[in-house]
Write a protein that holds these residues in place. Sequence first.
Motif, mmCIF file in Angstrom:
data_model
loop_
_atom_site.group_PDB
_atom_site.id
_atom_site.type_symbol
_atom_site.label_atom_id
_atom_site.label_comp_id
_atom_site.label_asym_id
_atom_site.label_seq_id
_atom_site.Cartn_x
_atom_site.Cartn_y
_atom_site.Cartn_z
ATOM 1 N N VAL A 385 -66.992 123.819 -39.389
ATOM 2 C CA VAL A 385 -67.038 122.948 -38.388
ATOM 3 C C VAL A 385 -65.955 121.744 -38.560
ATOM 4 O O VAL A 385 -65.235 121.118 -37.753
ATOM 5 C CB VAL A 385 -68.079 122.803 -37.280
ATOM 6 C CG1 VAL A 385 -68.143 122.018 -36.235
ATOM 7 C CG2 VAL A 385 -68.569 124.212 -36.799
ATOM 8 N N ASP A 386 -66.928 121.116 -39.595
ATOM 9 C CA ASP A 386 -66.266 119.471 -39.737
ATOM 10 C C ASP A 386 -64.757 119.902 -40.127
ATOM 11 O O ASP A 386 -63.934 118.906 -40.184
ATOM 12 C CB ASP A 386 -67.144 118.998 -41.032
ATOM 13 C CG ASP A 386 -68.317 118.551 -40.335
ATOM 14 O OD1 ASP A 386 -68.687 118.974 -39.290
ATOM 15 O OD2 ASP A 386 -69.264 118.191 -40.925
ATOM 16 N N THR A 387 -64.375 120.745 -41.209
ATOM 17 C CA THR A 387 -63.001 120.894 -41.634
ATOM 18 C C THR A 387 -62.151 121.284 -40.720
ATOM 19 O O THR A 387 -61.040 120.825 -40.495
ATOM 20 C CB THR A 387 -63.159 121.978 -42.671
ATOM 21 O OG1 THR A 387 -63.983 121.709 -43.687
ATOM 22 C CG2 THR A 387 -61.517 122.155 -43.372
ATOM 23 N N ILE A 388 -62.339 122.126 -39.750
ATOM 24 C CA ILE A 388 -61.386 122.705 -38.731
ATOM 25 C C ILE A 388 -61.267 121.351 -37.626
ATOM 26 O O ILE A 388 -60.240 121.323 -36.887
ATOM 27 C CB ILE A 388 -61.759 124.064 -38.428
ATOM 28 C CG1 ILE A 388 -61.874 125.164 -39.239
ATOM 29 C CG2 ILE A 388 -61.112 124.338 -37.185
ATOM 30 C CD1 ILE A 388 -62.292 126.597 -38.990
ATOM 31 N N LEU A 389 -62.559 121.280 -37.106
ATOM 32 C CA LEU A 389 -62.478 120.251 -35.930
ATOM 33 C C LEU A 389 -62.140 118.738 -36.399
ATOM 34 O O LEU A 389 -61.954 117.720 -35.365
ATOM 35 C CB LEU A 389 -63.692 120.328 -35.117
ATOM 36 C CG LEU A 389 -63.878 121.513 -34.464
ATOM 37 C CD1 LEU A 389 -65.278 121.371 -33.579
ATOM 38 C CD2 LEU A 389 -62.795 121.978 -33.540
ATOM 39 N N LYS A 390 -62.236 118.437 -37.996
ATOM 40 C CA LYS A 390 -62.157 117.137 -38.181
ATOM 41 C C LYS A 390 -63.132 116.004 -37.781
ATOM 42 O O LYS A 390 -62.702 114.821 -37.264
ATOM 43 C CB LYS A 390 -60.737 116.631 -38.059
ATOM 44 C CG LYS A 390 -59.484 117.542 -38.681
ATOM 45 C CD LYS A 390 -58.207 117.304 -37.792
ATOM 46 C CE LYS A 390 -57.216 118.025 -38.637
ATOM 47 N NZ LYS A 390 -55.845 117.916 -38.150
ATOM 48 N N VAL A 391 -64.377 116.643 -37.715
ATOM 49 C CA VAL A 391 -65.436 115.487 -37.091
ATOM 50 C C VAL A 391 -66.672 115.692 -38.259
ATOM 51 O O VAL A 391 -66.572 116.416 -39.412
ATOM 52 C CB VAL A 391 -65.985 116.184 -35.903
ATOM 53 C CG1 VAL A 391 -64.935 116.130 -34.750
ATOM 54 C CG2 VAL A 391 -66.605 117.628 -36.181
ATOM 55 N N GLN A 392 -67.767 114.824 -37.805
ATOM 56 C CA GLN A 392 -68.931 114.906 -38.823
ATOM 57 C C GLN A 392 -70.005 115.312 -37.798
ATOM 58 O O GLN A 392 -70.179 114.756 -36.880
ATOM 59 C CB GLN A 392 -69.183 113.503 -39.100
ATOM 60 C CG GLN A 392 -70.446 113.447 -40.029
ATOM 61 C CD GLN A 392 -70.175 114.010 -41.392
ATOM 62 O OE1 GLN A 392 -69.468 114.378 -41.973
ATOM 63 N NE2 GLN A 392 -71.408 114.896 -41.770
ATOM 64 N N SER A 393 -70.257 116.654 -38.102
ATOM 65 C CA SER A 393 -71.167 117.230 -37.136
ATOM 66 C C SER A 393 -72.834 116.690 -37.464
ATOM 67 O O SER A 393 -73.170 116.339 -38.510
ATOM 68 C CB SER A 393 -70.972 118.758 -37.093
ATOM 69 O OG SER A 393 -71.313 119.289 -38.610
ATOM 70 N N VAL A 394 -73.725 117.226 -36.438
ATOM 71 C CA VAL A 394 -74.981 116.707 -36.736
ATOM 72 C C VAL A 394 -75.562 117.767 -37.793
ATOM 73 O O VAL A 394 -75.382 119.013 -37.764
ATOM 74 C CB VAL A 394 -75.934 117.149 -35.693
ATOM 75 C CG1 VAL A 394 -77.352 116.832 -35.752
ATOM 76 C CG2 VAL A 394 -75.470 116.262 -34.483
ATOM 77 N N ARG A 395 -76.325 117.331 -38.656
ATOM 78 C CA ARG A 395 -76.820 117.990 -40.114
ATOM 79 C C ARG A 395 -78.148 118.197 -39.991
ATOM 80 O O ARG A 395 -79.062 117.335 -39.388
ATOM 81 C CB ARG A 395 -76.289 117.264 -41.428
ATOM 82 C CG ARG A 395 -74.814 117.360 -41.487
ATOM 83 C CD ARG A 395 -74.098 118.506 -41.892
ATOM 84 N NE ARG A 395 -72.665 118.506 -41.896
ATOM 85 C CZ ARG A 395 -72.087 119.045 -42.991
ATOM 86 N NH1 ARG A 395 -72.755 119.397 -43.907
ATOM 87 N NH2 ARG A 395 -70.838 118.978 -43.157
ATOM 88 N N GLY A 396 -78.683 118.913 -40.963
ATOM 89 C CA GLY A 396 -80.286 118.975 -41.065
ATOM 90 C C GLY A 396 -81.039 119.903 -40.044
ATOM 91 O O GLY A 396 -82.148 119.625 -39.768
ATOM 92 N N LEU A 397 -80.079 120.413 -38.865
ATOM 93 C CA LEU A 397 -80.819 120.933 -37.864
ATOM 94 C C LEU A 397 -80.237 122.281 -37.602
ATOM 95 O O LEU A 397 -79.044 122.524 -37.527
ATOM 96 C CB LEU A 397 -80.482 119.986 -36.500
ATOM 97 C CG LEU A 397 -81.103 120.510 -35.175
ATOM 98 C CD1 LEU A 397 -82.769 120.660 -35.355
ATOM 99 C CD2 LEU A 397 -80.814 119.662 -34.224
ATOM 100 N N THR A 398 -81.116 123.245 -37.598
ATOM 101 C CA THR A 398 -80.681 124.783 -37.248
ATOM 102 C C THR A 398 -81.237 125.173 -35.918
ATOM 103 O O THR A 398 -82.382 125.080 -35.630
ATOM 104 C CB THR A 398 -81.387 125.600 -38.305
ATOM 105 O OG1 THR A 398 -80.865 125.374 -39.648
ATOM 106 C CG2 THR A 398 -81.027 127.303 -38.097
ATOM 107 N N ILE A 399 -80.307 125.823 -35.194
ATOM 108 C CA ILE A 399 -80.672 126.362 -34.057
ATOM 109 C C ILE A 399 -80.836 127.703 -34.060
ATOM 110 O O ILE A 399 -79.953 128.295 -34.464
ATOM 111 C CB ILE A 399 -79.486 126.012 -32.914
ATOM 112 C CG1 ILE A 399 -79.172 124.596 -32.893
ATOM 113 C CG2 ILE A 399 -79.754 126.585 -31.610
ATOM 114 C CD1 ILE A 399 -77.844 124.205 -32.082
ATOM 115 N N ALA A 400 -82.291 128.245 -33.845
ATOM 116 C CA ALA A 400 -82.372 129.570 -33.701
ATOM 117 C C ALA A 400 -81.793 130.420 -32.571
ATOM 118 O O ALA A 400 -82.162 130.370 -31.387
ATOM 119 C CB ALA A 400 -83.896 129.857 -33.862
#
Length: 852
Positions: A385-400
């Motif tokens: 996601v970070d590579t394609i959208l060129k952003v820094q996404s929220v880390r350390g959180l998994t959505i079940a």
Amino acid sequence: MRAPGIGRLRRFPALRRLLIVLGVALLFVVPLAPAATAAPGDDESTSDQFLQISLDSIDPSTVSTTSSGTVTARGHLNNVGDRPVSNIAMRLQRGDVITTSAGLGDSLSADPNSFEIVGDFVDVAKALAPGASVPFTLRIALSQDNSDKPGLDIDKPGVYPILINVNGTPEYGAPARLDDARTLLPVMGLPEDALRAATQSSADLQAALPRAMPVAPDGSVAPDVSAPMGLTLLWPIAAPASLAPGVTGGGDETVRLLDNGLLQSLEPGGRLDTLLTAMEQTQEQQASTPLTQSICLAVDPDLLVSVQAMTGPYLVTDTPRNPTGPAVKGTGSAVADAWLTRLQTLASTMCVVATPFAHVDIDALARVDDAGLSEAALAAPADIVDTILKVQSVRGLTIATSGVLDAKAADVVRRTGSAGTIISASAVSTMTPTSTNGEYPLGSDLAVQTFDPAPASALAAMGTDPRSAQVTPTDQRDGWLRGSDAGRRQTALGAMMFSALFPSTLAPGNINPVPTPDDDPIANRIGRGEVLMPPPTWSATADDAKAVLSTVTQLLAANLAVPRPLESIGSDLTATASAPAGAALIAPPATQITGPSLQTVAAVTTSTTQTWDLQESMVARSDVPITPQAYMAPLREDLLRAMASVAPQDQPAAAKSASMRTTAVSVTTAGIRDGVSILDPGGRFTLASERSPLLLVIRNDLPVAMRVRLFINAPTGMTVGNLGVIEIPAQGTRQLQIPTRADLSKSMTVQIGLVTSSGVPLGSPIELSVHSNAYGQPLFIITICAGVLLVLLAGRRLWHRFRGEPDPADFDRPEPDEHERLMADSRALHSGGIGPWAHTERGHQRDGDTKR
């Protein structure tokens, strides 16, 4: 004998026809007659459906202090039966205020008799023919007034179940209730009311209201804002898997899609375009407002991979069940590029979080129990996601994705680097007092954020393709899915507002909370934290999206909720994870979680092991542009797509899709194994000696180099050397000389197979027919004995000559006659006398000697 009267009937054909008509009519009338003549509003109903209510709107959709004092329901009544219906009348009814999360779903399928507050019947149509439709408008007072007409008698904020009842008389039947429609009416506050203002000092009225929501002088009642909800909305950007399975990566092969469904979703007016447009408008109109602070884009990396692939040339298969079959050129590259650019622009201004790859079911992932596959499903998505959208996404959180985790799945989440996860409150059993925001440590450095399953069920049921959420209790699924698009939208608004309008007894600062029953575990687990979770492939329309965002805005504007950014949830869970366990994971009661089948999990497990074993034997080389990881990764992504978490209604289709994908991966891995093989020389080998080598050629059709070993089964009498691990160049060949020793002179069959350095069989084994000329040990012994005998005989002759004795072997030779002597002399003469000796009649004379 003819029965009496038959002749008379034949003589009167008109009478005969009349009796036949009466008999047929009785056949239709008798079965339809109810037990009694049901008056309008009675509880009798027919087994067949004749009328269907389609609700178009409830006005106001949310009651507030500025609303009018009247509730209006509009819609259409359709005759879906096979006969006319007459004397059609309709009315509005309501049930008791909902006090539990489970009560939201229960009210949608509750007994109509439980809706005890009723309005007057309103005549809608004298008759309605089959297939016909008629509009209706029903109005009722929100609260009690001075008129004699009944009202809804709503005297405090909350969420109320509303029922629209229709009665009529089908042809050949009796009056009965023929259909009903249900929805939820959220009441944030009560508008001004003269009667309530006049009686505001009434002890009964004040007892019914908490001190936080007193009656104003004008009779209005404001909501209790003493304990606002911490609100988070995840906005899904995801789609069903669309890439054709069984395709390796890194090559120049054109991308294939299973169908044009993704293109239709990206085009203007499509599902993904609608969701993106709603967020663009929100960001444009309300940037940096509490609304945008509450929202986070939940992006599926598989969707990004697919859309990015579509921006270049691609193909669309003619038959999805045959992904490698005939295909046509795709035409959506420009649409995909434009949509992806818009998403990149939007993501740069908003919170973004990566969901599990292809919304994979984490419980199924845990059953596969492969560390590499888990890493690709839960850890790698953020990088994609970070590579394609060129952003820094929220880390350390998994959505079940399914909203549920078991103990093994929780271990997978831990191992992939997440300190927190978001799951349904029904999947947690708390061991500590209610958390303020619904966060609980599970122990071993993992914490959970709970969400209310009722709003999740309501949001899943919205849109053009209503579905049940995985966490929806089984007996509530039909209730959430019933009704028109507008009716389900109205229901979702009520479910979204429920927790904010019904404060928990454990909420801090709530000076006089509405009592929460102890038997509502959901309210006691979520506290004052609310995470709204639409499903990944949400089919919300533009009106649905607008209504959801408007509802969140209303809650925030009324101070019933405050924004709680997802980044804050991630930080809070990281801090909570180190605490001792305060909750345990459970299976949601009365809920059937339908994940991928055992057959799918078994197939994924087998194929995953094969992909890793094959990749382990591949070699990354600087002169080859494709790395083993890039080559094999798409196959494991296909396996993740096969384990997607889908709605219960989509399980049959998901099972077929999973079978298609796992089969395609299996076929591709078999092709990879066959891509490296031994070229069968055919014919027959003849070894020139006992140590002549065997000559073989190994061919590699793969775009990556491969390390292999030979597996040779040699017969008795032949020994074959071990060449160890051999590297075969990409798309090339290598000739091998296998050291061989044959101990017997005969024809033998040698079986030679090829395996990777990790032991995976490659190609097809070959059989060589080998003929050896070696005589083996007997010949060796005979040769040695003959040599020894030759040495002994030569030694004996030399011994006798040294001693000047004739050799006994010469005793049996006869004396030469005169002719033989002449011949001997003749040979000497013919030699020309050349040499140090000259021949004479009497013997030999050395050059220079004188004759005596």
